[in-house]
Design a protein around this motif. Structure first.
Motif, PDB file in Angstrom:
ATOM      1  N   GLY A 200       0.784  -1.471   0.139  1.00 11.33           N
ATOM      2  CA  GLY A 200       0.105  -0.111   0.012  1.00 11.33           C
ATOM      3  C   GLY A 200       0.680   1.205   0.054  1.00 11.33           C
ATOM      4  N   TRP A 201       1.978   1.151   0.116  1.00  9.65           N
ATOM      5  CA  TRP A 201       3.075   2.214  -0.116  1.00  9.65           C
ATOM      6  C   TRP A 201       3.077   2.980  -1.598  1.00  9.65           C
ATOM      7  N   SER A 202       3.575   4.343  -1.629  1.00 10.64           N
ATOM      8  CA  SER A 202       3.748   4.970  -2.852  1.00 10.64           C
ATOM      9  C   SER A 202       5.157   5.167  -2.754  1.00 10.64           C
ATOM     10  N   ILE A 203       5.620   5.440  -4.342  1.00 16.21           N
ATOM     11  CA  ILE A 203       7.075   5.658  -4.395  1.00 16.21           C
ATOM     12  C   ILE A 203       7.071   7.168  -5.387  1.00 16.21           C
ATOM     13  N   ASP A 204       7.849   7.743  -5.021  1.00 15.88           N
ATOM     14  CA  ASP A 204       7.912   9.096  -5.881  1.00 15.88           C
ATOM     15  C   ASP A 204       9.432   9.243  -6.231  1.00 15.88           C
ATOM     16  N   TYR A 205       9.659   9.686  -7.829  1.00 14.72           N
ATOM     17  CA  TYR A 205      10.706  10.135  -8.285  1.00 14.72           C
ATOM     18  C   TYR A 205      10.787  11.792  -8.306  1.00 14.72           C
ATOM     19  N   ARG A 206      12.020  12.252  -7.460  1.00 15.81           N
ATOM     20  CA  ARG A 206      11.784  13.720  -7.131  1.00 15.81           C
ATOM     21  C   ARG A 206      13.357  14.264  -7.671  1.00 15.81           C
ATOM     22  N   ALA A 207      12.647  15.139  -8.739  1.00 19.28           N
ATOM     23  CA  ALA A 207      13.903  15.571  -9.658  1.00 19.28           C
ATOM     24  C   ALA A 207      14.471  16.643  -9.000  1.00 19.28           C
ATOM     25  N   ASP A 208      13.810  17.272  -7.950  1.00 15.01           N
ATOM     26  CA  ASP A 208      14.498  18.485  -7.364  1.00 15.01           C
ATOM     27  C   ASP A 208      15.426  18.052  -6.386  1.00 15.01           C
ATOM     28  N   ILE A 209      15.444  16.595  -5.886  1.00 18.39           N
ATOM     29  CA  ILE A 209      16.511  16.043  -4.835  1.00 18.39           C
ATOM     30  C   ILE A 209      17.522  15.290  -5.646  1.00 18.39           C
ATOM     31  N   VAL A 210      18.684  15.879  -5.700  1.00 16.00           N
ATOM     32  CA  VAL A 210      19.629  15.645  -6.609  1.00 16.00           C
ATOM     33  C   VAL A 210      20.958  14.856  -5.754  1.00 16.00           C
ATOM     34  N   LEU A 211      21.508  13.842  -6.438  1.00 18.71           N
ATOM     35  CA  LEU A 211      22.812  13.382  -6.037  1.00 18.71           C
ATOM     36  C   LEU A 211      23.834  13.411  -7.098  1.00 18.71           C
ATOM     37  N   HIS A 212      24.793  14.059  -6.765  1.00 26.65           N
ATOM     38  CA  HIS A 212      26.015  14.152  -7.975  1.00 26.65           C
ATOM     39  C   HIS A 212      26.607  12.639  -7.914  1.00 26.65           C
ATOM     40  N   HIS A 213      26.755  12.216  -9.070  1.00 24.84           N
ATOM     41  CA  HIS A 213      27.253  11.110  -9.193  1.00 24.84           C
ATOM     42  C   HIS A 213      28.072  11.004 -10.772  1.00 24.84           C
ATOM     43  N   PRO A 214      29.332  10.248 -11.032  1.00 25.88           N
ATOM     44  CA  PRO A 214      29.940  10.251 -12.083  1.00 25.88           C
ATOM     45  C   PRO A 214      29.179   9.410 -13.188  1.00 25.88           C
ATOM     46  N   THR A 215      29.132   9.915 -14.479  1.00 22.35           N
ATOM     47  CA  THR A 215      28.450   9.025 -15.243  1.00 22.35           C
ATOM     48  C   THR A 215      29.141   7.456 -15.512  1.00 22.35           C
ATOM     49  N   THR A 216      28.406   6.286 -15.242  1.00 16.73           N
ATOM     50  CA  THR A 216      29.134   5.279 -15.495  1.00 16.73           C
ATOM     51  C   THR A 216      28.185   4.175 -16.135  1.00 16.73           C
ATOM     52  N   SER A 217      28.601   3.177 -16.436  1.00 19.10           N
ATOM     53  CA  SER A 217      27.899   2.006 -16.868  1.00 19.10           C
ATOM     54  C   SER A 217      27.753   0.762 -16.191  1.00 19.10           C
ATOM     55  N   PRO A 218      26.662   0.189 -15.969  1.00 16.26           N
ATOM     56  CA  PRO A 218      26.348  -0.794 -15.058  1.00 16.26           C
ATOM     57  C   PRO A 218      27.286  -2.183 -15.407  1.00 16.26           C
ATOM     58  N   ALA A 219      27.716  -2.092 -16.512  1.00 15.69           N
ATOM     59  CA  ALA A 219      28.365  -3.339 -17.025  1.00 15.69           C
ATOM     60  C   ALA A 219      29.957  -3.320 -16.620  1.00 15.69           C
ATOM     61  N   ARG A 220      30.201  -2.205 -15.642  1.00 13.48           N
ATOM     62  CA  ARG A 220      31.605  -2.163 -14.892  1.00 13.48           C
ATOM     63  C   ARG A 220      31.602  -3.257 -13.963  1.00 13.48           C
ATOM     64  N   HIS A 221      30.488  -3.821 -13.281  1.00 13.38           N
ATOM     65  CA  HIS A 221      30.613  -4.742 -12.444  1.00 13.38           C
ATOM     66  C   HIS A 221      30.860  -5.898 -13.311  1.00 13.38           C
ATOM     67  N   ALA A 222      31.900  -6.800 -12.848  1.00 13.29           N
ATOM     68  CA  ALA A 222      32.318  -8.102 -13.568  1.00 13.29           C
ATOM     69  C   ALA A 222      31.185  -9.000 -13.651  1.00 13.29           C
ATOM     70  N   THR A 223      30.251  -9.160 -12.585  1.00 14.60           N
ATOM     71  CA  THR A 223      29.126  -9.973 -12.882  1.00 14.60           C
ATOM     72  C   THR A 223      27.721  -9.537 -13.188  1.00 14.60           C
ATOM     73  N   TYR A 224      27.616  -8.289 -13.969  1.00 17.70           N
ATOM     74  CA  TYR A 224      26.610  -7.820 -14.141  1.00 17.70           C
ATOM     75  C   TYR A 224      25.349  -8.294 -14.884  1.00 17.70           C
ATOM     76  N   PHE A 225      26.166  -9.019 -16.526  1.00 17.23           N
ATOM     77  CA  PHE A 225      25.160  -9.798 -16.938  1.00 17.23           C
ATOM     78  C   PHE A 225      24.657 -10.951 -16.478  1.00 17.23           C
ATOM     79  N   HIS A 226      25.566 -11.573 -15.707  1.00 21.50           N
ATOM     80  CA  HIS A 226      25.206 -12.882 -14.823  1.00 21.50           C
ATOM     81  C   HIS A 226      24.102 -12.608 -13.879  1.00 21.50           C
ATOM     82  N   ASN A 227      24.454 -11.585 -13.092  1.00 22.69           N
ATOM     83  CA  ASN A 227      23.380 -11.179 -11.872  1.00 22.69           C
ATOM     84  C   ASN A 227      21.937 -10.590 -12.540  1.00 22.69           C
TER      85      ASN A 227
END
Length: 304
Positions: A200-227
């Protein structure tokens, strides 16, 4: 100022926040910058918890709650340990922020915005932040947790959230459980999100609450495709009504093929997919059909 507004403001000020950061100990400068950005937040202090996930604890400021794990429990396992540093299911605080150790909160109003959001909407269980590259300001499409991701500056109700840039009301853990530690990495947020929505909970995406993080690829993790493949099977087996399980998994197999993965990536994906069927997926709690309809109305039916 009206009594109602005064009461809401006071309630928000009393809303307690804690932040969980997991680290492998290899980004001490970034971790220090993140901690400084959390401590610079307006209003009441945000409590801090740092989990060293299979690595020694780095030097930390006084007052930080800590855990040094002898082995790497993965992202969800490490975050669950962090939740417990605030008491059972995080009861010492009202909501827990999950922050990547190489991220930073560029604004000082993020905590205030979160307190106001949670107190204004008692059914709001999870808030997903906007992730932006600190140099370009770009938000990657994969970091907008909805299908219509072309406008990252638009806030909306969503059906999942970004694990390293989010806040979860601790009552969600009490009611829906914590992150699935066995996933180690990939899709653990969607597993919790589906259970929270079903409760019964809701989830919001808030564009005004920002985290700075370098642009990355998820495939940088060795087990990405397997997991990714294994956990998607587990996600379906744990959470979906039986008729939707093959629809969901067939859709994602087709999408994976359309994206033309390399030979090695496809081999790892297929191995993970097989493992997802052959190994225990954990407790099965299929969502109700009204939750399926709710996800559909939010723009993401659980077949994609």
């Amino acid at each position: 100022m009206s009594t109602a507004v005064t009461g809401t403001t006071g309630q928000a000020e009393r809303f307690r926040l804690g932040a969980v950061i997991i680290t492998m100990g290899n980004r001490p400068a970034e971790l220090a910058a993140l901690i400084d950005s959390v401590r610079a937040q307006q209003g009441a202090e945000v409590e801090l918890a740092v989990v060293a996930n299979g690595a020694p604890l780095p030097p930390l400021p006084p007052g930080v709650r800590t855990a040094e794990l002898p082995e790497n429990l993965g992202i969800p396992g490490g975050r669950n340990v962090g939740i417990e540093l605030f008491g059972p299911n995080g009861r010492d605080v009202d909501a827990v922020l999950f922050l990547d150790d190489d991220g930073r909160l560029p604004g000082t109003d993020s905590a205030r915005l979160l307190r106001e959001a949670f107190t204004a909407d008692p059914e709001l269980g999870i808030v997903s932040f906007r992730i932006a590259d600190p140099d370009t300001g770009e938000t990657q499409r994969r970091h907008v947790p909805r299908l219509r991701a072309s406008d990252p500056l638009r806030s909306s109700r969503v059906t999942t959230f970004l694990g390293g840039a989010s806040a979860v009301r601790c009552a969600v853990f009490e009611q829906a459980g914590q992150l699935p530690a066995e996933f180690f990495y990939a899709h653990e947020e969607t597993d919790l999100a589906w259970r929270a929505l079903d409760a019964g909970w809701s989830i919001d995406y808030r564009a005004d609450i920002v985290l700075h993080h370098p642009t990355t690829s998820p495939a940088r993790h060795a087990t990405y495709f397997h997991n990714v493949a294994r956990n998607r099977v587990w996600l379906a087996r744990r959470n979906l009504p039986v008729p939707l399980v093959p629809l969901y998994l067939c859709t994602w197999m087709l999408l994976t093929l359309v994206r033309r993965p390399s030979g090695e990536a496809w081999k790892a994906w297929r191995a993970g997919f097989r493992e997802g069927w052959r190994t225990p997926a954990g407790e099965r709690r299929p969502m109700r059909w009204r939750t399926v309809w709710r996800l559909t109305r939010l723009g993401r039916p659980p077949v994609i």
